[in-house]
Design a protein around this motif. Structure first.
Motif, mmCIF file in Angstrom:
data_model
loop_
_atom_site.group_PDB
_atom_site.id
_atom_site.type_symbol
_atom_site.label_atom_id
_atom_site.label_comp_id
_atom_site.label_asym_id
_atom_site.label_seq_id
_atom_site.Cartn_x
_atom_site.Cartn_y
_atom_site.Cartn_z
ATOM 1 N N GLY A 4 0.553 -1.215 0.036
ATOM 2 C CA GLY A 4 0.063 -0.146 0.083
ATOM 3 C C GLY A 4 1.055 1.307 -0.130
ATOM 4 O O GLY A 4 0.718 2.195 0.414
ATOM 5 N N LEU A 5 1.937 1.317 -0.887
ATOM 6 C CA LEU A 5 2.747 2.366 -0.813
ATOM 7 C C LEU A 5 1.880 3.732 -0.933
ATOM 8 O O LEU A 5 2.663 4.787 -0.417
ATOM 9 C CB LEU A 5 4.022 2.088 -2.022
ATOM 10 N N PRO A 6 1.213 3.786 -1.903
ATOM 11 C CA PRO A 6 0.565 5.102 -2.163
ATOM 12 C C PRO A 6 -0.095 5.766 -0.961
ATOM 13 O O PRO A 6 -0.262 7.119 -0.997
ATOM 14 C CB PRO A 6 -0.443 4.973 -3.180
ATOM 15 N N ARG A 7 -0.533 4.883 -0.080
ATOM 16 C CA ARG A 7 -1.156 5.513 1.251
ATOM 17 C C ARG A 7 -0.236 6.326 2.215
ATOM 18 O O ARG A 7 -0.850 7.010 2.707
ATOM 19 C CB ARG A 7 -1.736 4.340 1.941
ATOM 20 N N TYR A 8 1.102 6.167 1.765
ATOM 21 C CA TYR A 8 1.905 6.964 2.840
ATOM 22 C C TYR A 8 2.435 7.964 2.164
ATOM 23 O O TYR A 8 3.637 8.639 2.633
ATOM 24 C CB TYR A 8 3.135 5.932 3.232
ATOM 25 N N ALA A 9 2.129 8.608 1.180
ATOM 26 C CA ALA A 9 2.637 9.654 0.247
ATOM 27 C C ALA A 9 2.865 10.895 1.249
ATOM 28 O O ALA A 9 3.891 11.582 1.128
ATOM 29 C CB ALA A 9 1.924 10.037 -1.099
ATOM 30 N N PRO A 32 6.897 11.776 5.985
ATOM 31 C CA PRO A 32 8.086 12.219 5.882
ATOM 32 C C PRO A 32 8.918 10.764 5.269
ATOM 33 O O PRO A 32 8.852 9.891 5.835
ATOM 34 C CB PRO A 32 8.698 12.411 7.380
ATOM 35 N N GLY A 33 9.959 11.158 4.391
ATOM 36 C CA GLY A 33 10.598 10.217 3.826
ATOM 37 C C GLY A 33 10.048 9.483 2.537
ATOM 38 O O GLY A 33 10.698 8.665 1.820
ATOM 39 N N PHE A 34 8.583 9.718 2.155
ATOM 40 C CA PHE A 34 7.920 9.003 1.088
ATOM 41 C C PHE A 34 7.710 9.988 0.071
ATOM 42 O O PHE A 34 7.114 9.586 -1.085
ATOM 43 C CB PHE A 34 6.638 8.475 1.505
ATOM 44 N N ALA A 35 7.957 11.446 0.279
ATOM 45 C CA ALA A 35 7.569 12.456 -0.860
ATOM 46 C C ALA A 35 8.222 11.986 -2.158
ATOM 47 O O ALA A 35 7.914 12.201 -3.365
ATOM 48 C CB ALA A 35 7.903 13.414 -0.310
ATOM 49 N N ALA A 36 9.740 11.315 -2.116
ATOM 50 C CA ALA A 36 10.424 11.169 -3.549
ATOM 51 C C ALA A 36 9.696 9.841 -4.212
ATOM 52 O O ALA A 36 9.996 9.778 -5.372
ATOM 53 C CB ALA A 36 11.855 10.959 -2.895
ATOM 54 N N ALA A 37 8.828 9.233 -3.361
ATOM 55 C CA ALA A 37 8.340 7.823 -4.013
ATOM 56 C C ALA A 37 6.838 8.149 -4.724
ATOM 57 O O ALA A 37 6.197 7.068 -4.438
ATOM 58 C CB ALA A 37 8.387 7.006 -3.010
ATOM 59 N N SER A 38 6.892 9.111 -5.609
ATOM 60 C CA SER A 38 5.751 8.952 -6.456
ATOM 61 C C SER A 38 5.912 8.143 -7.402
ATOM 62 O O SER A 38 6.574 7.220 -7.675
ATOM 63 C CB SER A 38 5.859 10.393 -7.359
ATOM 64 N N PRO A 39 4.366 7.558 -7.875
ATOM 65 C CA PRO A 39 4.219 6.463 -8.567
ATOM 66 C C PRO A 39 5.306 6.507 -9.904
ATOM 67 O O PRO A 39 5.858 5.449 -10.274
ATOM 68 C CB PRO A 39 2.899 6.450 -8.847
ATOM 69 N N GLU A 57 10.752 4.860 11.658
ATOM 70 C CA GLU A 57 11.179 6.375 11.740
ATOM 71 C C GLU A 57 10.151 7.399 11.960
ATOM 72 O O GLU A 57 10.344 8.105 12.923
ATOM 73 C CB GLU A 57 11.854 6.701 10.289
ATOM 74 N N ASP A 58 8.859 7.353 11.495
ATOM 75 C CA ASP A 58 7.851 8.056 11.507
ATOM 76 C C ASP A 58 6.871 7.718 10.665
ATOM 77 O O ASP A 58 6.642 7.826 9.619
ATOM 78 C CB ASP A 58 8.431 9.612 11.316
ATOM 79 N N ALA A 59 5.645 7.079 11.485
ATOM 80 C CA ALA A 59 4.615 6.401 10.908
ATOM 81 C C ALA A 59 3.301 7.466 11.104
ATOM 82 O O ALA A 59 2.349 7.445 10.652
ATOM 83 C CB ALA A 59 4.012 5.206 11.248
ATOM 84 N N GLY A 60 3.692 8.787 11.415
ATOM 85 C CA GLY A 60 2.767 9.718 11.769
ATOM 86 C C GLY A 60 1.993 10.004 12.954
ATOM 87 O O GLY A 60 1.278 10.864 13.399
ATOM 88 N N SER A 61 2.145 8.947 13.879
ATOM 89 C CA SER A 61 1.757 9.114 15.175
ATOM 90 C C SER A 61 2.592 8.408 16.007
ATOM 91 O O SER A 61 3.236 7.096 15.605
ATOM 92 C CB SER A 61 0.342 8.712 15.259
ATOM 93 N N ALA A 80 5.335 -0.056 14.346
ATOM 94 C CA ALA A 80 6.085 -0.746 13.037
ATOM 95 C C ALA A 80 7.293 -0.948 13.697
ATOM 96 O O ALA A 80 7.864 -2.125 13.381
ATOM 97 C CB ALA A 80 6.579 0.445 12.225
ATOM 98 N N ALA A 81 7.937 -0.370 14.926
ATOM 99 C CA ALA A 81 9.158 -0.977 15.363
ATOM 100 C C ALA A 81 8.986 -2.480 16.050
ATOM 101 O O ALA A 81 9.677 -3.137 15.781
ATOM 102 C CB ALA A 81 9.442 0.109 16.571
ATOM 103 N N ASP A 82 7.787 -2.429 16.679
ATOM 104 C CA ASP A 82 7.409 -3.736 17.355
ATOM 105 C C ASP A 82 7.320 -4.971 16.116
ATOM 106 O O ASP A 82 7.937 -6.018 16.484
ATOM 107 C CB ASP A 82 5.996 -3.799 17.866
ATOM 108 N N LEU A 83 6.772 -4.652 15.092
ATOM 109 C CA LEU A 83 6.578 -5.733 14.094
ATOM 110 C C LEU A 83 7.785 -5.867 13.423
ATOM 111 O O LEU A 83 7.881 -7.013 13.104
ATOM 112 C CB LEU A 83 5.533 -5.077 13.024
#
Length: 602
Positions: A20-25, A28-35, A375-379, A386-389
């Motif tokens: 689900g990469l598009p959901r994280y656009a 931080p850190g995902f801005a460069a990963a446009s489709p 690193e930063d999942a928004g909350s 994420a760190a636990d998983l």
């Protein structure tokens, strides 16, 4: 001769509809990963490895690396030129931080490219792979001066990096290391000792190699608590950043190995070499674990990369090779024999390889996403989740993932019959190369013990309980679709086996710790089956939805193949969880009963 076609369509499917990469656009850190950028990375990266790296795989294995009298090492013909193209094309910087000269792509995207590199040429991919781990350790624990001195040139690919842990007398038990660090008057340290099995320890691809070395300082406890980490460059760096004198570190020999011949696995001698402390004294193991965790994910990816290329070639061979007739009668009467594809047992081998490989791809990429999100999942809650998983999944991806790599490689070899055993077809190299991934960066038995001994109990079992909730929730949701209901039902049963095995450990592990040790490997396999099963449920759910929507991007045949393969995994592979649970619940008595002399008796 083998061939390789990067699985770009399958990677895109997983990134878009499983990860689900598009959901994280917006994170931080995902801005460069446009489709469009991600598509370009997959397409151009796949083309680069297929055209530049893959043609060197067989020749590199046959030639190997050469150590010279002065201790220098040359890599096989073509490797230096290929590495220069790798650097000049910007692939070295793909997933690194912009502040150090990187492109800032998410780890999950760079992981997809790394899979392609490994499939095309595993030995070559190890050179930059070790560098990435060293970069991570320096960024996490190094001083600002160390980061400024070393990291930008390592990110660019100008310099390489290694990790130096193992010594002749110790591997996993690092408390036994003998390498010593003596303080110098100028604040540096003199490092003396011998390290073995050092991947990429000496080579001619980069002008400098930055070694991260574990050693003990004077007065340190004679245990793992007394270990410090040092940065020891092959070539000392002057104050202005230019290369200075050669350091007192050298390659004593190259290990003669079963596989990965084109990677220089070295015995490294440190003869009073100048090094600098990384982080705090006697806190080196925690600093090195940053690198080891990154390396363990990378090794799990080696299992995937080897499985993919071996599977591709086995499927192509089965489509070309004619032997015998179909059980129900000749499929092609005009030919003297049918292809191998008509035989159910060959189909079984290829379906297992396909199901394990594609499922492992999804698990590796989902795990790589957790590295980004921790690193930063928004909350704070999502970041902690994420760190636990990823903490829970690291030993599963490394251990179960490399088991899959070797299993698929040997299965592919079996499809070839006798041709799989001779060198000219290339399958025996994949078997040899895949085998090391089950051993280094902590053997798979060590990974299993890490999983059951540390990760299950971490923070009161918070991580494994979160994993249970994720699987259970997705199973319940998928039961509403006739296309995925049976797959979900079978995964739910497998989850029940995993939960029951976990409870058995909790009940019986305190009574006898050997119960945990005896069942650890089976538990890792059990969790691996469920984790890959979760990925197949997600792929089936996505394929069913896209079929209903009339999606044209992936094609009906591709989506139908996903649904069939998910059904195969659920019907033919998930039932193994019951047997694994029963193995675990049998306890340690029969495992530990025989005295050692009975193993040695003639």
């Amino acid at each position: 001769m083998p061939s390789y076609n990067p699985p770009v369509r399958d990677t895109r499917f997983v990134l878009e509809h499983v990860v689900g990469l598009p959901r994280y656009a917006d994170l931080p850190g995902f801005a460069a990963a446009s489709p469009d950028v991600v598509d370009a990375v997959l397409e151009e990266g796949g083309r680069f490895v297929a055209d530049v790296l893959f043609p060197l795989n067989l020749s590199g294995d046959q030639e190997g690396c050469t150590r010279h009298a002065d201790g220098s090492v040359t890599t096989p013909a073509g490797f230096r030129e290929a590495y220069r193209q790798y650097v000049d094309s910007g692939w070295a910087t793909l997933g690194n931080a912009p502040e150090f000269g990187g492109q800032g792509m998410p780890h999950v995207v760079s992981t997809a490219f790394q899979e392609y590199m490994i499939s095309s040429n595993m030995a070559f991919a190890m050179y930059p792979g070790l560098t990435h781990g060293a970069i991570a350790a320096l960024i996490a624990s190094g001083s600002e001066a160390q980061k400024a001195t070393y990291v930008p040139r390592m990110v660019s690919g100008e310099w390489g990096g290694t990790m130096n842990l193992t010594e002749p007398q110790c591997g996993t038990d690092l408390g036994l290391i003998r390498t010593r660090a003596e303080p110098n008057a100028d604040g540096s340290w003199a490092i003396t000792g011998t390290k073995i099995f050092i991947s990429s320890g000496e080579h001619d691809l980069t002008e400098n190699i930055i070694h991260l070395v574990l050693a003990k300082t004077p007065g340190a406890p004679d245990s793992s608590k007394g270990i410090s980490l040092f940065v020891v460059p092959k070539v000392l760096v002057d104050d202005d950043g230019s290369p200075g004198a050669r350091n007192a570190v050298s390659c004593g020999s190259i290990e003669h190995k079963m596989g990965i011949h084109a990677n220089s696995t070295c015995v490294m001698n440190y003869d009073g070499a100048t090094g600098w402390l990384v982080g705090d004294e006697m806190k080196g193991l925690s600093a090195m674990f940053v690198m080891m965790n990154a390396a363990r994910l990378g090794v799990g990816l080696q299992g995937l990369g080897t499985a993919e290329v071996a599977y591709q070639n086995a499927a192509a061979y089965a489509n070309d090779r004619r032997q015998g007739r179909a059980l129900a009668g000749a499929r092609e009467p005009g030919e003297k024999a049918d292809t191998l594809f008509v035989h159910p047992d060959v189909r079984r081998m290829l379906m297992e390889a396909k199901a394990l490989t594609e499922g492992l791809r999804a698990l590796c990429l989902w795990g790589a996403l957790q590295v980004d999100l921790e690193e930063d999942a928004g909350s704070p809650e999502a970041t902690g989740m994420a760190a636990d998983l990823i903490g829970l999944l690291i030993p599963v991806v490394k251990g179960y993932g490399t088991d899959i790599g070797y299993r698929v490689a040997t299965t592919a070899q079996q499809v070839y019959g006798g041709h799989g055993y001779v060198a000219e077809w290339g399958m025996e190299q994949y078997v040899r190369d895949a085998r090391i991934a089950m051993i280094y960066e902590g053997t798979n038995g060590v990974q299993a013990m890490d999983l059951v001994g540390r990760k299950l109990a971490y923070k009161g079992g918070r991580a494994v309980q979160a994993f249970f909730r994720i699987v259970g929730g997705e199973v319940a949701a998928a039961k509403g679709d006739p296309a995925t209901a049976d797959i979900a039902e079978r995964l739910g049963n497998a989850l029940g086996d995993l939960q029951a095995a976990t409870m058995w450990f909790m009940t019986n592990g305190m009574k006898n710790p050997e119960n945990v040790g005896a069942g650890a490997y089976s538990y890792m396999e059990l969790m691996g089956l469920v984790a890959v099963g979760l990925m197949w449920l997600r792929m089936a759910v996505a394929a069913s939805r896209l079929r209903r929507e009339g999606d044209a991007a992936f094609g009906t045949a591709f989506l139908d193949a996903k649904l069939v393969t998910a059904r195969f995994y659920a019907e033919r592979m998930l039932p193994d969880t019951g047997a694994l649970r029963r193995k675990i619940e049998s306890g340690a008595e029969a495992v530990m009963a025989l005295p050692p002399e009975m193993f040695l008796a003639a």
